[in-house]
Design an enzyme around this catalytic site. Structure first.
Site, PDB file in Angstrom:
ATOM      1  N   GLY A 134       0.867  -1.270   0.151  1.00 20.05           N
ATOM      2  CA  GLY A 134      -0.014   0.112  -0.157  1.00 20.05           C
ATOM      3  C   GLY A 134       0.873   1.269   0.090  1.00 20.05           C
ATOM      4  O   GLY A 134       2.060   1.263  -0.373  1.00 20.05           O
ATOM      5  N   ARG A 135       0.500   2.323   0.429  1.00 18.54           N
ATOM      6  CA  ARG A 135       0.991   3.576   0.356  1.00 18.54           C
ATOM      7  C   ARG A 135       2.386   3.744   1.369  1.00 18.54           C
ATOM      8  O   ARG A 135       3.428   4.110   0.804  1.00 18.54           O
ATOM      9  CB  ARG A 135       0.287   4.579   0.987  1.00 18.54           C
ATOM     10  CG  ARG A 135      -0.905   5.343   0.197  1.00 18.54           C
ATOM     11  CD  ARG A 135      -1.982   5.957   0.729  1.00 18.54           C
ATOM     12  NE  ARG A 135      -2.980   5.098   1.548  1.00 18.54           N
ATOM     13  CZ  ARG A 135      -4.055   5.220   1.794  1.00 18.54           C
ATOM     14  NH1 ARG A 135      -5.055   6.170   0.976  1.00 18.54           N
ATOM     15  NH2 ARG A 135      -4.836   4.118   2.249  1.00 18.54           N
ATOM     16  N   ILE A 136       2.235   2.871   2.429  1.00 15.13           N
ATOM     17  CA  ILE A 136       3.520   2.873   3.142  1.00 15.13           C
ATOM     18  C   ILE A 136       4.421   1.897   2.562  1.00 15.13           C
ATOM     19  O   ILE A 136       5.772   2.349   2.743  1.00 15.13           O
ATOM     20  CB  ILE A 136       3.190   2.482   4.759  1.00 15.13           C
ATOM     21  CG1 ILE A 136       2.279   3.405   5.432  1.00 15.13           C
ATOM     22  CG2 ILE A 136       4.515   2.413   5.538  1.00 15.13           C
ATOM     23  CD1 ILE A 136       1.617   2.905   6.558  1.00 15.13           C
ATOM     24  N   ARG A 154      -1.764  -8.633  -2.382  1.00 16.43           N
ATOM     25  CA  ARG A 154      -2.881  -9.225  -2.976  1.00 16.43           C
ATOM     26  C   ARG A 154      -3.140  -8.819  -4.376  1.00 16.43           C
ATOM     27  O   ARG A 154      -3.472  -9.799  -5.154  1.00 16.43           O
ATOM     28  CB  ARG A 154      -4.005  -8.849  -2.150  1.00 16.43           C
ATOM     29  CG  ARG A 154      -4.314  -9.600  -1.015  1.00 16.43           C
ATOM     30  CD  ARG A 154      -5.484  -9.505  -0.227  1.00 16.43           C
ATOM     31  NE  ARG A 154      -5.474  -7.896   0.052  1.00 16.43           N
ATOM     32  CZ  ARG A 154      -6.491  -7.530   0.849  1.00 16.43           C
ATOM     33  NH1 ARG A 154      -7.330  -8.089   1.583  1.00 16.43           N
ATOM     34  NH2 ARG A 154      -6.297  -6.056   1.161  1.00 16.43           N
ATOM     35  N   GLU A 182      -0.044  -6.996  22.193  1.00 10.28           N
ATOM     36  CA  GLU A 182       0.718  -5.747  22.716  1.00 10.28           C
ATOM     37  C   GLU A 182      -0.278  -4.878  23.557  1.00 10.28           C
ATOM     38  O   GLU A 182      -1.618  -5.002  23.540  1.00 10.28           O
ATOM     39  CB  GLU A 182       1.111  -4.871  21.591  1.00 10.28           C
ATOM     40  CG  GLU A 182       0.066  -4.052  20.557  1.00 10.28           C
ATOM     41  CD  GLU A 182       0.826  -3.714  19.484  1.00 10.28           C
ATOM     42  OE1 GLU A 182       1.671  -3.963  18.836  1.00 10.28           O
ATOM     43  OE2 GLU A 182       0.233  -2.111  19.400  1.00 10.28           O
ATOM     44  N   ILE A 207       6.361  -3.726  11.014  1.00  7.44           N
ATOM     45  CA  ILE A 207       5.781  -2.258  11.524  1.00  7.44           C
ATOM     46  C   ILE A 207       4.370  -2.476  10.984  1.00  7.44           C
ATOM     47  O   ILE A 207       3.534  -1.234  11.147  1.00  7.44           O
ATOM     48  CB  ILE A 207       6.442  -1.279  10.661  1.00  7.44           C
ATOM     49  CG1 ILE A 207       6.317  -1.057   9.324  1.00  7.44           C
ATOM     50  CG2 ILE A 207       8.010  -0.699  11.157  1.00  7.44           C
ATOM     51  CD1 ILE A 207       6.763   0.189   8.334  1.00  7.44           C
ATOM     52  N   ALA A 208       3.708  -3.520  10.730  1.00  8.89           N
ATOM     53  CA  ALA A 208       2.193  -3.642  10.261  1.00  8.89           C
ATOM     54  C   ALA A 208       1.434  -3.686  11.640  1.00  8.89           C
ATOM     55  O   ALA A 208       0.954  -2.620  11.957  1.00  8.89           O
ATOM     56  CB  ALA A 208       2.218  -4.727   9.364  1.00  8.89           C
ATOM     57  N   ARG A 209       1.133  -5.166  12.185  1.00 11.37           N
ATOM     58  CA  ARG A 209       0.417  -5.062  13.164  1.00 11.37           C
ATOM     59  C   ARG A 209       0.708  -6.542  13.895  1.00 11.37           C
ATOM     60  O   ARG A 209       1.381  -7.497  13.204  1.00 11.37           O
ATOM     61  CB  ARG A 209      -1.080  -5.199  12.767  1.00 11.37           C
ATOM     62  CG  ARG A 209      -1.898  -4.243  12.597  1.00 11.37           C
ATOM     63  CD  ARG A 209      -2.322  -3.471  13.894  1.00 11.37           C
ATOM     64  NE  ARG A 209      -2.949  -2.284  13.745  1.00 11.37           N
ATOM     65  CZ  ARG A 209      -2.522  -1.098  13.442  1.00 11.37           C
ATOM     66  NH1 ARG A 209      -1.400  -0.909  13.383  1.00 11.37           N
ATOM     67  NH2 ARG A 209      -3.273   0.040  13.555  1.00 11.37           N
ATOM     68  N   HIS A 238       5.444   0.272  19.134  1.00 12.57           N
ATOM     69  CA  HIS A 238       4.644   0.708  18.250  1.00 12.57           C
ATOM     70  C   HIS A 238       4.613   2.405  18.096  1.00 12.57           C
ATOM     71  O   HIS A 238       3.581   2.806  18.323  1.00 12.57           O
ATOM     72  CB  HIS A 238       3.149   0.359  18.692  1.00 12.57           C
ATOM     73  CG  HIS A 238       2.103   0.290  17.526  1.00 12.57           C
ATOM     74  ND1 HIS A 238       0.932  -0.662  17.669  1.00 12.57           N
ATOM     75  CD2 HIS A 238       2.075   1.091  16.432  1.00 12.57           C
ATOM     76  CE1 HIS A 238       0.371  -0.285  16.304  1.00 12.57           C
ATOM     77  NE2 HIS A 238       0.725   0.465  15.883  1.00 12.57           N
ATOM     78  N   ILE A 239       5.714   2.702  17.575  1.00 17.34           N
ATOM     79  CA  ILE A 239       5.983   4.146  17.203  1.00 17.34           C
ATOM     80  C   ILE A 239       6.271   4.531  15.908  1.00 17.34           C
ATOM     81  O   ILE A 239       6.817   5.654  15.558  1.00 17.34           O
ATOM     82  CB  ILE A 239       7.059   4.636  18.414  1.00 17.34           C
ATOM     83  CG1 ILE A 239       8.514   3.814  17.894  1.00 17.34           C
ATOM     84  CG2 ILE A 239       6.700   4.420  19.814  1.00 17.34           C
ATOM     85  CD1 ILE A 239       9.740   4.292  18.453  1.00 17.34           C
TER      86      ILE A 239
HETATM   87  C1  DGY Z   1      -1.727   3.129  12.438  1.00 19.53           C
HETATM   88  O1  DGY Z   1      -1.926   4.126  12.240  1.00 19.53           O
HETATM   89  O2  DGY Z   1      -2.361   2.146  12.078  1.00 19.53           O
HETATM   90  C2  DGY Z   1      -0.491   2.831  13.532  1.00 19.53           C
HETATM   91  O3  DGY Z   1       0.001   1.785  13.459  1.00 19.53           O
HETATM   92  C3  DGY Z   1      -0.825   3.667  14.730  1.00 19.53           C
HETATM   93  O4  DGY Z   1      -1.636   2.855  15.393  1.00 19.53           O
END
Ligand code: DGY
Length: 328
Positions: A156-158, A179, A269, A238-240, A287-288
């Site tokens: 995606g964008r990130i 996907r 978390e 860095i996703a979830r 989660h920063i």
């Molecule tokens: C988001 O924007 O989804 C980041 O993980 C902050 O929660």
């Protein structure tokens, strides 16, 4: 006429509370107390809107218990805390905060990749512990970043922001799996090539995860996927939390089946799997990825704009289930 009532579920910039108070009767949680689901339901009684941050689960039970709720505005781009079909069925709008955090989050993805590959925190701990007595040729020798192969799962964008940094800033060969494949001109702008998931796992020197969490992506990276990676590879999430099987990853790191990992998100978390806390070859952050002052303020402002836009002007900025608007 009385103002609509809204709940701000977590502490947020006071200036944002002030902005909201112009339009709404605001109940807030500036003490940042940890609320149970029952607390959340009790506090949402009579509320037309909720300002949420990703930690508050809005599911069928909450929705059934809060019939006045019309919008939940997440201060996050991810919205796996929303049961969106249940919200749509109840006519409750969900909104998130895309775009405003893209570049900042991509910066952090790269920071974590660099710290992981070049063993930044591991070597800092060594120094702080007073263990550095002499230089040696192989001390904290890590993995090359420039010129290596960057794999991105979720484009995606990130993901695209990370690809651009890798391809154009570090001369990396960038491969991705998603996907759906990107349009050729978008691939060209990112310098990225589409590959199957197996090839991505087998080929990447550094694998960055940026896909959304869902039942489908739960444990997308588990023992079997890690086994396909190079023993010299690094993994960055860095996703979830929940996309990686943290127990399987900790075992693989301990046995050096991959070189290192960088994790900003964790299953369950803010708890962190205890095995991750004892392996040296992992960089852990709380989660920063979107946490710069400007970006967090932009996210909070966008969530506020969505509440004002929908409840006052009838036009949310970034709706997730716009079909609710037609039905309203
Ligand atoms: C988001 O924007 O989804 C980041 O993980 C902050 O929660």
């Amino acid at each position: 006429m009385s103002k609509p009532r809204i709940l701000v579920a977590r502490a947020v910039f006071p200036e944002v509370i002030d902005r909201l108070a112009v339009h709404f009767e605001v109940s807030h949680n500036q003490v940042d107390a940890a609320w149970s689901k029952a607390d959340l339901i009790a506090r949402l009684q009579g509320m037309a809107g909720a300002f949420t941050t990703g930690g508050e689960r809005i599911d069928a039970e909450v929705l059934a218990a809060c019939p006045d709720l019309r919008i939940c505005a997440n201060m996050a781009v991810g919205y796996n805390n929303f049961d969106l079909p249940a919200m749509t069925a109840r006519g409750v709008l969900g909104t998130n905060t895309p775009d405003v955090l893209t570049e900042t989050t991509a910066d952090f993805g790269f920071a974590l990749l660099m710290a992981t590959a070049r063993r930044v925190t591991e070597s800092e701990h060594y120094l702080r512990a007073g263990r550095w007595t002499k230089w040696s040729y192989d001390m904290f020798a890590g993995a090359e970043v420039h010129g290596s192969t960057l794999g991105i799962l979720g484009m995606g964008r990130i993901g695209q922001g990370i690809a651009r940094r890798g391809a154009h800033g570090f001369g990396m060969r960038v491969i991705y799996h998603n996907r759906s494949r990107l349009a050729p001109e978008v691939e060209a702008a990112c310098g990225a090539t589409y590959v199957g998931k197996d090839e991505l796992l087998r080929t990447a020197d550094h694998l960055v995860l940026v896909l959304p969490y869902s039942a489908e992506s739960h444990h997308a990276i588990g023992a079997a996927e890690i086994a396909q990676m190079k023993p010299t590879a690094t993994l960055v999430n860095i996703a979830r939390g929940g996309i990686v099987d943290d127990a399987a990853l900790a075992a693989a790191l301990r046995e050096q089946r991959i070189a290192a990992a960088g994790l900003d998100v964790f299953e369950g978390e803010p708890r962190v799997h205890p095995d991750l806390l004892t392996v040296p070859n992992v960089v852990l952050t709380p989660h920063i990825a979107s946490a710069t002052v400007q970006t967090r303020r932009a996210m909070a402002d966008l969530a506020a704009d969505n509440l004002i836009g929908y409840l006052v002007q009838g036009r949310p900025i970034t709706p997730l289930n716009p079909e609710v608007l037609g039905a309203a």
